[in-house]
Design an enzyme around this catalytic site. Sequence first.
Site, PDB file in Angstrom:
ATOM      1  N   GLY A  20       0.822  -1.201   0.000  1.00 50.74           N
ATOM      2  CA  GLY A  20       0.000   0.000   0.000  1.00 50.74           C
ATOM      3  C   GLY A  20       0.856   1.251   0.000  1.00 50.74           C
ATOM      4  N   CYS A  21       0.257   2.362  -0.354  1.00 48.85           N
ATOM      5  CA  CYS A  21       1.034   3.597  -0.504  1.00 48.85           C
ATOM      6  C   CYS A  21       1.517   4.133   0.840  1.00 48.85           C
ATOM      7  CB  CYS A  21       0.210   4.645  -1.256  1.00 48.85           C
ATOM      8  SG  CYS A  21      -1.448   4.895  -0.613  1.00 48.85           S
ATOM      9  N   TYR A  22       0.592   4.300   1.800  1.00 52.56           N
ATOM     10  CA  TYR A  22       1.045   4.708   3.130  1.00 52.56           C
ATOM     11  C   TYR A  22       2.048   3.692   3.674  1.00 52.56           C
ATOM     12  CZ  TYR A  22      -2.705   8.190   3.957  1.00 52.56           C
ATOM     13  OH  TYR A  22      -3.528   9.275   3.924  1.00 52.56           O
ATOM     14  N   ALA A  23       1.697   2.400   3.502  1.00 53.24           N
ATOM     15  CA  ALA A  23       2.542   1.347   4.050  1.00 53.24           C
ATOM     16  C   ALA A  23       3.968   1.467   3.528  1.00 53.24           C
ATOM     17  CB  ALA A  23       1.957  -0.015   3.697  1.00 53.24           C
ATOM     18  N   THR A  24       4.115   1.739   2.242  1.00 52.01           N
ATOM     19  CA  THR A  24       5.453   1.871   1.662  1.00 52.01           C
ATOM     20  C   THR A  24       6.232   2.987   2.359  1.00 52.01           C
ATOM     21  OG1 THR A  24       4.655   1.087  -0.470  1.00 52.01           O
ATOM     22  CG2 THR A  24       6.708   2.360  -0.476  1.00 52.01           C
TER      23      THR A  24
END
Lengths: 338, 338, 338, 338
Positions: free
Chosen positions: A146-150
């Site tokens: 995921g984008c936040y996760a990255t």
Amino acid sequence: MRGYKKPTVSIIGASGYSGAELSGMIARHPSVKLENLYAYSQAGNKVSDIYPALNLDMTYRAYEGVPESDICFLALPHGEALKLVPELLDNGKMVIDLSGDFRLKNPAEHLTYYKQEKPADAWMTYAMPELFHDEISQAKAASNPGCYATSIILGLAPVCRPPMSCGTVTSVSCSALSGLSGAGRSAKTELSFSEMNNNIRAYKVGMHQHTPEILQALGTSATSPSFGFAFTPMIAPLTRGIYTVLNISLEKQLPVSEIKEHYRQFYRSAPFVRICSNPPEVLHVAHTNFCDIHVTQSAQDGSLIVITAIDNLVKGAAGQAVQNMNIMLGYDETLGIM
Amino acid sequence: MRGYKKPTVSIIGASGYSGAELSGMIARHPSVKLENLYAYSQAGNKVSDIYPALNLDMTYRAYEGVPESDICFLALPHGEALKLVPELLDNGKMVIDLSGDFRLKNPAEHLTYYKQEKPADAWMTYAMPELFHDEISQAKAASNPGCYATSIILGLAPVCRPPMSCGTVTSVSCSALSGLSGAGRSAKTELSFSEMNNNIRAYKVGMHQHTPEILQALGTSATSPSFGFAFTPMIAPLTRGIYTVLNISLEKQLPVSEIKEHYRQFYRSAPFVRICSNPPEVLHVAHTNFCDIHVTQSAQDGSLIVITAIDNLVKGAAGQAVQNMNIMLGYDETLGIM
Amino acid sequence: MRGYKKPTVSIIGASGYSGAELSGMIARHPSVKLENLYAYSQAGNKVSDIYPALNLDMTYRAYEGVPESDICFLALPHGEALKLVPELLDNGKMVIDLSGDFRLKNPAEHLTYYKQEKPADAWMTYAMPELFHDEISQAKAASNPGCYATSIILGLAPVCRPPMSCGTVTSVSCSALSGLSGAGRSAKTELSFSEMNNNIRAYKVGMHQHTPEILQALGTSATSPSFGFAFTPMIAPLTRGIYTVLNISLEKQLPVSEIKEHYRQFYRSAPFVRICSNPPEVLHVAHTNFCDIHVTQSAQDGSLIVITAIDNLVKGAAGQAVQNMNIMLGYDETLGIM
Amino acid sequence: MRGYKKPTVSIIGASGYSGAELSGMIARHPSVKLENLYAYSQAGNKVSDIYPALNLDMTYRAYEGVPESDICFLALPHGEALKLVPELLDNGKMVIDLSGDFRLKNPAEHLTYYKQEKPADAWMTYAMPELFHDEISQAKAASNPGCYATSIILGLAPVCRPPMSCGTVTSVSCSALSGLSGAGRSAKTELSFSEMNNNIRAYKVGMHQHTPEILQALGTSATSPSFGFAFTPMIAPLTRGIYTVLNISLEKQLPVSEIKEHYRQFYRSAPFVRICSNPPEVLHVAHTNFCDIHVTQSAQDGSLIVITAIDNLVKGAAGQAVQNMNIMLGYDETLGIM
């Protein structure tokens, strides 16, 4: 390379923002061939009508079963990939899924955070190249982070994952701001220009669905976390970008210079991570696959402050997906991305 | 009110953004009279040429010694008020200073954070109405809080100041985003539209000058803080607004509903603080003197997450200054502001 | 004014952007009383949940027949006011309609530009105070001008309406940019932040529905215009504001200084029109009821270039409506607006 | 292509926005080699510190005389190229100048519009590929068109230049909006985020320096224009992009469908011009070298309305410069650009 035939690619869910970014990257990629773009509501429409900047002379097709292409990217709303992936794998396709469907190993966490049941085996290699390069290189199916996760995992991995040379993390406080493209190409009043221009809005405070993914990738879990974790996501008046501030408490207090050096070492082989001496900026990573990371500490309590910036559509979605494809195909990791 | 003569007001440093906001508010105030606007680089220019939206038919004057007005607001760059205030007070003026010059009691902290020496007695009532209403009502001179400081102190005071019904705070992690007007009306490449549109940039990470002011107002100090504190300020592509996320660790863990109720009680007499059930938004407080506060907690570790929003030019500067003037003059606190 | 009872006001269609702006202005108005806010989809919701910045402790009501209030503003989608106004007038209400329903005298033009039939008598005083002050002052029902129309008519009236001291206009080329709030509070992909941030888009080129209204107010008509007219409306990445460029060809060529002086004379009694020596800016009129006008000419062909700026929600809607109400009630035109 | 050595490139004035865009394009170009970046105030600084998104491991050098490179691009403030170009040409360099120094044939017009004297022979091939492809292909020195000029000339050429199948143009009214990057990377209050966010501002109305360039390229002149011309430039809150509305009066009135077809024919060999059936959008051309053109007419007077959109840094500067280089080198026109 006479006789060599480029692998072919289909993108399923190609008309959203991540799908469009991916379409452009694959179309320009020197060593794969973009074959088909599948879309739902946009099926039948020309790409050039929706995304003229892509300059792609293709038409979105309705999805009607396993495509002929060698590689299938899925950029669908959560829940949709679960339905399509098994058949794709049965037909020998290489699969890279950009949704959250296959990220979590624990179906109970998936249910809690995504409000959807899923089979216990609905899990694919968690494809964050900086952490799991070897697994990815041997995978036929990959779940793109995921984008936040990255942006959060890359900021925390050097202190949360082996080698634990910085000592144990006791708590992490995380604030992250996303550009509006992260919310998708959708018609919602609260995402309209008039509502978001000059605005900032937190949402899903302390309970965003990327939380279990982050903790799982860091070697712990949302169910039983080994350190305190609080995550406040916000949307900010940008089209692209995620800007993340991580305030980290460590059991022992090392000089920040040592920690910086540890970050540099940790990412010494990662072509898309840059350890920066100044705080990053969204504009420095926009339209790139870089994750910029700045490491400093609070003058008041010595706690670590790590700030990261990525482009949510590139490193947070399409760029990382192409990076993963490159690794899975045995190509240079940066091919078609730099 | 026959025979009553409205107190007169001069604003020194009236051509910056805070000064302009203040000029408009004082001009519209029903119970004081705007007399003179003093400016440096803009002296001699008409207000209507710089700020046509104010619709003020006045000319900026060069400052040439103590004005005749009863009340003097100072909205000058840091360091300038230190030179002017003593003479104003000697001449019996009521003084409200919007700079950082008179906020800190400890000259050593002032030196560390502002890089300026100042006399030990260069301190005036710290004029945050929600906390120090009685002192302000008896003051002739007041130091208006900083913009970040306002958004952070109001978010922390209920758990950091008596009554300590929520238990002891052990650490606070603070991320705050400011609109560009907070950086003043200045010609700097890094504040240009092209550099800040679609951008977010952290700065002075862990060492912003509002830090000692915040800790002092909360009853502790930057020199010897009673709890961990880490502050990451950022600029975001907004003209107005400060959006602050506070992640607070408390020694004992109370149900969040009790803490919310405590916030409501704490601010029950504060006309400009609203405890909101949803996360605040910058647009909800823009052009108002409100501080919106949302109280929730992290599902992962139960730590408290408090989010606040203010307009940096109003509650973070001019509005709070007028609120303070009202209190000092014995007027209703909200006069000319609501 | 002992014994005097303030007239009461209802706003029908109060939850859109114009309605909300109007709600705030009426609530702050010193000489009328805001009684009821009617809304459709938001009926039952609290104003403070949708527009916290208004700080209004009211609830949107469903419309269930003629309100008790003395004055009714209608801020409804086109076509809706046609249904409600007759009954309101029959019940003796003072009516100010912000839609396009009652602006055009010619039903054929209404049909062409609004795609709706309307009765031949569905026309009310065209309430542009700078041109029709006397008629408005005697009207019980008024049709508030459109936002583009306001910015364009005010820029053209001095050369198109008597006294014709500048000679005959032969053609007008008009480009106008509107902020997104002009498109209403709606959920449309093409109005989302991601689609409009950094974007400009023309629409309804050469056939916008404000065209006949403009020509009618200037004493000619879209059906048989006495001068060439071409209008290109655009949306631009602003929340508020209309910025209009008018390029005017005149039969005889006067010195621009004479024309400027004519504009000043033409508007000498108009409190909200400012003839500016520099090109206007949206920020100079935002949140005000001013129309700023700049008059100059092309160095190449001597044609007149007139640039105007207004706030579409204020002078282009709510502010002008309050100005009209003031005139209709015999109040000072600027009451509650300046 | 064994034995083939790529031509080398230096960019003089590489640290401005156009220079940076050009640096990135040349660095990625498959058939030339970026050798040196010269800058003035940034000399000695690393490119990665100013433009991290470029990911270029180079240092800006101070300019100290003719570079060794085969090709020199100049992206300097107006007036500077005049000093450097003669020496570069004497040394056999291929020169592409992005400033206004060499665009005008008439020194009197240059003096009027640029306020600078220049020699009568200070003129180089006006390098607009869509109009002057053959001349460019034989040139050693080329003057790259201005950004506004590009968007305007491309919109007007089909009706102003042979074949004149649409009849004679009698007047052109032109409004154009530029993103802020067009004003360069500079520290000016009026270009700051706070001053330009939510703002639009016209400037140099009717006397912009691109005017004589436009008229010259269209076969007439600012000194003695063969049709009326009025140009209103504006800045709008975008980083990139120029959006231009042209209202054109033609002596005879053709069906708009014929004119559209004529535009299509006129640009049938132009790879970067797209005739669009809908009004263009800035986002459709951002980060591309396309000029999108929409042709329609006013319903009121039948006059032609032509709307164009370009990215000012790409088609309006760096992209067109690379396109010109390709043509001058005999490469495919689109090499390294698509």
